[in-house]
Design an enzyme around this catalytic site. Structure first.
Site, PDB file in Angstrom:
ATOM      1  CB  CYS A   1       5.034 -10.222   3.855  1.00  0.00           C
ATOM      2  SG  CYS A   1       6.257  -8.926   3.524  1.00  0.00           S
ATOM      3  CB  THR A   2       1.038  -7.297   5.116  1.00  0.00           C
ATOM      4  OG1 THR A   2       0.602  -8.505   5.725  1.00  0.00           O
ATOM      5  CG2 THR A   2      -0.111  -6.293   5.067  1.00  0.00           C
TER       6      THR A   2
END
EC number: 1.14.-.-
Length: 319
Positions: free
Chosen positions: A179-180
Site C-alpha cells: 500500500c502507499t
C-alpha cells in the site's frame, strides 16, 4: 522552482491512552508549528501526512521523537514546492484503518513478514508469488506494481470479502501485499495470516519507501503513486515512466485526476482537460445534468451554453 517545503508521511501502531484528548493537544502543537495536513489518532496509534517548511517539518519530527511512544516512528520525506494541504486537521477515530472486521487485527501481535524493497522486488519475480494491491481501485488505476492483482473493490473495507470470494486462487501461493506507506498492509497482512494463508509478506514502508530505495529505484512500478493531498500523483520508478492510467471517457493514456462534478457522486476519475470540458466534468449523463454540477458552477456556464455542449456531446457519441 525551489523545493522549500516537505511532506511527511508516517504511522505508528502504539497504544495511546485517551486518544481524544491526545488528538486535541496534538492539533494545538501542529498549529503552533505552522504545519498543514491530516492526522488520524486512535487508541491503537497514529497515522498522518503533514507538510510545511523544512524548519517546521524538522521541528515536528523532533517533537515526535521526544515522545517515547513515537521515538521509533519512520518518516517518509518528500520535497515539495508548496504546502500540500490548506488546513491542519487532527481527528480521533475508533481505528486507524477500517477493514470492517468483527474481530479486529492487532498488528503488534499479528502481521505479515516485513520485506525491504530489494526483498520485495526479488519476491515479485518468483512465479509462485501473487501480489495483491491493498489500496482502492482509483489508486491502482493511476499506478501499480507490474503484474499486481487489482481487487474489484471501491474501498479498503471491502477487501476481506473479496479475498474470501477468491481465496482458492491464492491459498497455495506466496502472497505479497503493498500500500502507499505501509499502514493498511500491517493490518491486512495480519488478517491474511489469520485466514490461513501460509506465506504472507508485506512491503515494509510501502510504495513511498520503495520509490526512494537507491538500489531498487522503483523498478517494476508502472504509472505514478496516488497520494491523498494536493499533489495527487507522485513518481516512483526512477528508471522508466510507463503510463498505465486511462482516461475515463476515451481510454487514452492519462495521469490527471478529477472528481465528478456531481457532489453526490464525487467519483475520482482520470480525464484530460479537453475531456473534462467536453463532458462537463461529470462521469455520466445523469451527473452532467445534476443541478449542483460543480464544473458548471465553477465555469459559470449559462443554461444555453450547457445545452449547446450537451447537444454537441450527444451528436459526437452517436456518430
Amino acid at each position: 522552482m525551489t523545493q522549500d517545503y516537505r511532506v511527511l508521511l508516517y504511522y505508528q501502531y502504539v497504544p495511546i491512552e485517551d486518544g481524544e484528548t491526545f488528538a486535541q493537544k496534538h492539533l494545538a502543537d501542529c498549529k503552533e508549528l505552522g504545519l498543514k495536513g491530516r492526522i488520524l489518532v486512535a487508541d491503537e496509534g497514529i497515522n498522518g501526512t503533514v507538510s510545511g517548511t523544512i524548519e517546521q517539518t524538522n521541528a515536528y519530527m523532533e517533537l515526535m521523537k521526544n515522545d517515547p511512544r513515537f521515538s521509533s516512528t519512520i518518516f517518509k520525506i518528500d520535497e515539495a514546492e508548496q504546502n500540500a494541504f490548506k488546513k491542519m486537521h487532527v481527528r480521533y477515530r475508533p481505528e486507524l484503518v477500517n477493514l470492517s472486521l468483527e474481530d479486529d487485527v492487532n498488528p503488534l501481535e499479528l502481521t505479515g513478514a516485513y520485506l525491504d524493497p530489494k526483498e520485495f522486488r526479488e519476491a515479485m519475480l518468483d512465479e509462485n508469488t501473487v501480489v495483491i494491491d491493498a489500496r482502492n481501485d482509483y489508486e491502482f488505476d493511476l499506478g501499480h506494481f507490474r503484474g499486481a492483482i487489482r481487487p474489484e473493490i471501491r474501498s479498503f473495507r471491502e477487501l476481506p470479502q473479496w479475498i474470501r470470494d477468491n481465496k482458492e486462487q491464492f491459498m497455495e501461493k506466496r502472497v505479497l501485499t503493498y500500500c502507499t506507506g505501509g499502514i493498511r498492509c500491517e493490518k491486512f497482512s495480519g488478517w491474511l495470516v489469520r485466514e490461513g494463508f501460509k506465506d504472507v509478506g508485506q512491503l515494509h514502508g510501502g510504495i513511498a519507501t520503495y520509490g526512494k530505495d537507491p538500489e531498487v529505484q522503483g523498478d517494476l512500478w508502472d504509472g505514478q503513486m496516488y497520494v491523498f493531498d494536493s499533489r495527487i500523483a507522485v513518481p516512483i520508478n526512477q528508471k522508466e515512466h510507463v503510463i498505465v492510467g486511462r482516461d475515463w471517457f476515451d481510454g487514452s493514456p492519462c495521469e490527471r485526476y478529477i472528481n465528478c462534478g456531481n457532489p453526490e457522486c464525487n467519483r475520482q476519475m482520470l480525464a484530460s482537460e479537453e475531456n473534462e470540458a467536453k463532458y462537463l466534468g461529470a462521469c455520466s449523463h445523469e451527473c452532467r445534468v445534476h443541478p449542483n454540477n460543480r464544473y458548471i458552477k465553477a465555469h459559470q456556464l449559462s443554461n444555453q451554453e450547457v445545452q449547446e455542449r450537451l447537444a454537441l456531446l450527444e451528436k459526437d457519441l452517436a456518430s
